[in-house]
Design an enzyme around this catalytic site. Structure first.
Site, mmCIF file in Angstrom:
data_model
loop_
_atom_site.group_PDB
_atom_site.id
_atom_site.type_symbol
_atom_site.label_atom_id
_atom_site.label_comp_id
_atom_site.label_asym_id
_atom_site.label_seq_id
_atom_site.Cartn_x
_atom_site.Cartn_y
_atom_site.Cartn_z
ATOM 1 N N LYS A 57 0.851 -1.192 0.000
ATOM 2 C CA LYS A 57 0.000 0.000 0.000
ATOM 3 C C LYS A 57 0.877 1.229 0.000
ATOM 4 O O LYS A 57 1.999 1.203 0.522
ATOM 5 C CB LYS A 57 -0.879 0.023 1.254
ATOM 6 C CG LYS A 57 -2.102 0.901 1.122
ATOM 7 C CD LYS A 57 -3.208 0.146 0.403
ATOM 8 C CE LYS A 57 -4.463 0.961 0.258
ATOM 9 N NZ LYS A 57 -5.573 0.125 -0.217
HETATM 10 P P1 NAD Z 1 -12.884 8.070 -2.758
HETATM 11 O O1 NAD Z 1 -11.853 9.037 -2.396
HETATM 12 O O2 NAD Z 1 -13.276 7.908 -4.186
HETATM 13 O O3 NAD Z 1 -14.226 8.396 -1.927
HETATM 14 C C1 NAD Z 1 -14.255 8.474 -0.541
HETATM 15 C C2 NAD Z 1 -15.630 8.910 -0.069
HETATM 16 O O4 NAD Z 1 -15.655 8.865 1.362
HETATM 17 C C3 NAD Z 1 -15.992 10.345 -0.464
HETATM 18 O O5 NAD Z 1 -17.384 10.423 -0.737
HETATM 19 C C4 NAD Z 1 -15.671 11.134 0.797
HETATM 20 O O6 NAD Z 1 -16.418 12.338 0.916
HETATM 21 C C5 NAD Z 1 -16.068 10.128 1.865
HETATM 22 N N1 NAD Z 1 -15.411 10.370 3.152
HETATM 23 C C6 NAD Z 1 -14.125 10.708 3.380
HETATM 24 N N2 NAD Z 1 -13.911 10.874 4.697
HETATM 25 C C7 NAD Z 1 -15.089 10.599 5.301
HETATM 26 C C8 NAD Z 1 -15.515 10.616 6.643
HETATM 27 N N3 NAD Z 1 -14.685 10.975 7.624
HETATM 28 N N4 NAD Z 1 -16.802 10.278 6.905
HETATM 29 C C9 NAD Z 1 -17.656 9.957 5.900
HETATM 30 N N5 NAD Z 1 -17.311 9.938 4.617
HETATM 31 C C10 NAD Z 1 -16.041 10.263 4.320
HETATM 32 O O7 NAD Z 1 -12.391 6.683 -2.137
HETATM 33 P P2 NAD Z 1 -12.776 5.199 -2.597
HETATM 34 O O8 NAD Z 1 -11.787 4.768 -3.625
HETATM 35 O O9 NAD Z 1 -14.222 5.115 -2.876
HETATM 36 O O10 NAD Z 1 -12.419 4.381 -1.277
HETATM 37 C C11 NAD Z 1 -13.350 4.269 -0.204
HETATM 38 C C12 NAD Z 1 -12.944 3.107 0.680
HETATM 39 O O11 NAD Z 1 -12.946 1.895 -0.083
HETATM 40 C C13 NAD Z 1 -11.542 3.215 1.289
HETATM 41 O O12 NAD Z 1 -11.565 2.602 2.553
HETATM 42 C C14 NAD Z 1 -10.695 2.393 0.338
HETATM 43 O O13 NAD Z 1 -9.535 1.889 0.959
HETATM 44 C C15 NAD Z 1 -11.672 1.268 0.011
HETATM 45 N N6 NAD Z 1 -11.383 0.567 -1.238
HETATM 46 C C16 NAD Z 1 -11.310 1.234 -2.432
HETATM 47 C C17 NAD Z 1 -11.074 0.528 -3.594
HETATM 48 C C18 NAD Z 1 -11.055 1.182 -4.950
HETATM 49 O O14 NAD Z 1 -10.987 0.463 -5.958
HETATM 50 N N7 NAD Z 1 -11.136 2.506 -5.049
HETATM 51 C C19 NAD Z 1 -10.893 -0.865 -3.553
HETATM 52 C C20 NAD Z 1 -10.987 -1.521 -2.327
HETATM 53 C C21 NAD Z 1 -11.250 -0.792 -1.180
#
Ligand code: NAD
Length: 419
Positions: free
Chosen positions: A110
């Site tokens: 990561k």
């Molecule tokens: P992103 O940056 O696209 O979106 C994040 C979202 O969470 C936004 O809507 C933001 O406003 C919201 N957010 C941020 N801080 C917050 C808080 N304190 N309270 C409530 N909402 C909050 O990120 P993403 O890629 O969608 O990732 C989201 C989660 O999924 C993370 O934990 C990431 O590790 C996990 N994840 C992502 C992927 C991927 O392919 N992008 C894959 C596996 C896991």
């Protein structure tokens, strides 16, 4: 004597706790545990960037390679103010167990840069990403370590990584996944984590004999994972009644119009002010009366202080480690089923794997093929974890960790790299 307040575990301690439970279950020897618990390599870099106003700002970045026994290191890159060493270390370990659970030929890693991407201009983000890539390029590569998008990063950031790495090593699209389709990205990668979640949920409903028609869903986070989940979950007959982002949330008991909400979010840059529902806070969303609660934002949002208030029947972990181990115990005692992160959100890394193979073969798959293969991988992983849970009489998280840890232990032994 006054009672000392129990110290909260760090994110890495949380993940290690789940690892230890699995290692106990598998009766893994201490010496092997020591190899699997700690990271192989941890790099911290200083990233000075000339900002738009002419000043220099120094950022800090990390790349942690946790375990590479099963293949090249693979893991996302996070831009977030709390992306510190402990958090990135925890996320790298989760990637090792995740790639093993879904059977991809990868290890786990990561990256993180401590910054608030929302406050940086496009030019500043471009410079920061290039600086970071140049600083860690010596440990990256298609057969070494392959970044992908995560919280706060996206396809554009991946394009900059590809370009910066290419300046040093020549055109190498397979060094990073989650790229724009125009630059060798895979069809279906953007939607893959949400789509994979929906595929796992469909299998889980089958296993639990749960009717999802009309099931009421609350989603925390409306970025990549949250918004795609909200868009696709209707395919199972579910109704999304609430979503939130970092600043705000919106609820409508009759169901939210997700495409209108997407348009509003695109224009306003936030969910606040959406007319098709009432405002609600993130705390209210987590305690909402619903069937499925999907945390899809940041880690540790379900903890000992609020797990008792969760009214959903099932928690589906779109985010990475959204549930602390205390909360996990509380939810289990209260009969709330948890579909664990390392299974549920593995769709992203699975389509990243498809992207990497397409880049290496210089051949593009149609989106139908991507989704078809994704469904196969997610379904197989679900039933493997489900059967392990039934056989060992353990919750699904422990079952998933057990499957992952067992596969990594076997790879270490087969390679014989302890000499
Ligand atoms: P992103 O940056 O696209 O979106 C994040 C979202 O969470 C936004 O809507 C933001 O406003 C919201 N957010 C941020 N801080 C917050 C808080 N304190 N309270 C409530 N909402 C909050 O990120 P993403 O890629 O969608 O990732 C989201 C989660 O999924 C993370 O934990 C990431 O590790 C996990 N994840 C992502 C992927 C991927 O392919 N992008 C894959 C596996 C896991």
């Amino acid at each position: 004597m006054p009672q000392r307040k129990k110290r909260e575990m760090t994110s890495f301690e949380e993940v290690s706790h789940f690892f230890d439970q699995a290692a106990d279950q598998l009766k893994i020897k201490d010496e092997l545990r020591d190899i699997m618990r700690s990271s192989y390599r941890e790099v911290r870099v200083q990233l000075p960037v000339r900002m738009d106003n002419g000043s220099i700002k120094v950022f800090v970045g990390y790349r942690i390679q946790h375990n590479g026994a099963r293949g090249p290191y693979k893991g996302g890159l996070r831009y977030h103010p709390e992306a510190d060493l402990d958090e990135v270390r925890a996320l790298a370990a989760l990637m090792t167990w995740k790639t093993a659970v879904v059977g991809l030929p990868y290890g786990g890693s990561k990256g993180g840069v401590q910054c608030d991407p929302g406050t940086l201009s496009e030019m500043e983000l471009n410079k920061l990403t290039r600086r970071y890539t140049q600083s860690i390029a010596y440990i990256l590569g298609p057969s070494r370590d392959i970044p992908a998008p995560d919280l706060g990063t996206n396809a554009q950031v991946m394009a900059w990584i590809m370009d910066a790495y290419g300046q040093l090593h020549g055109y190498t699209p397979a060094v990073v996944t989650g790229k724009p389709v125009e630059l060798g990205g895979s069809y279906g990668r953007d939607a893959a984590t949400g789509r994979g979640l929906v595929y796992v949920l469909a299998e889980a409903a089958h296993a639990l004999k749960m009717d999802l028609k009309g099931a009421r869903v609350a989603v925390q986070g409306f970025g990549n994972v949250g918004s795609w989940t909200a868009r696709l979950i209707g395919e199972l007959g579910c109704k999304v009644i609430a979503v939130s982002d970092v600043k705000s949330g919106v609820v409508n008991e009759r169901g939210l119009d997700i495409s209108r909400l997407m348009d509003h979010n695109k224009q306003a840059g936030t969910l606040a002010g959406f007319r098709g529902g009432e405002a609600l806070t993130n705390d209210e969303l987590l305690a909402l009366n619903c069937d499925l609660l999907i945390p899809a934002a940041i880690g540790n949002v379900l903890h000992a202080g609020n797990a008792g208030k969760v009214r959903a029947k099932v928690v589906v972990e779109g985010a990475n480690h959204p549930t602390t181990h205390d909360a996990d115990d509380i939810l289990e005692d209260r009969g709330v089923m948890v579909l664990p992160d390392i299974l549920v959100n593995a769709g992203g890394v699975t389509v990243s794997y498809f992207e990497w193979t397409q880049n290496i073969q210089e051949f593009r798959w149609e989106e139908d093929r991507v989704n078809h293969e994704l469904r196969k991988v997610m379904s197989r992983a679900f039933w493997t974890v489900w059967e392990r849970a039934q056989f060992a009489h353990v919750p699904l998280r422990l079952a998933a960790f057990t499957v992952g840890v067992e596969r990594v232990a076997r790879a270490i032994e087969l390679r014989g790299f302890v000499v």
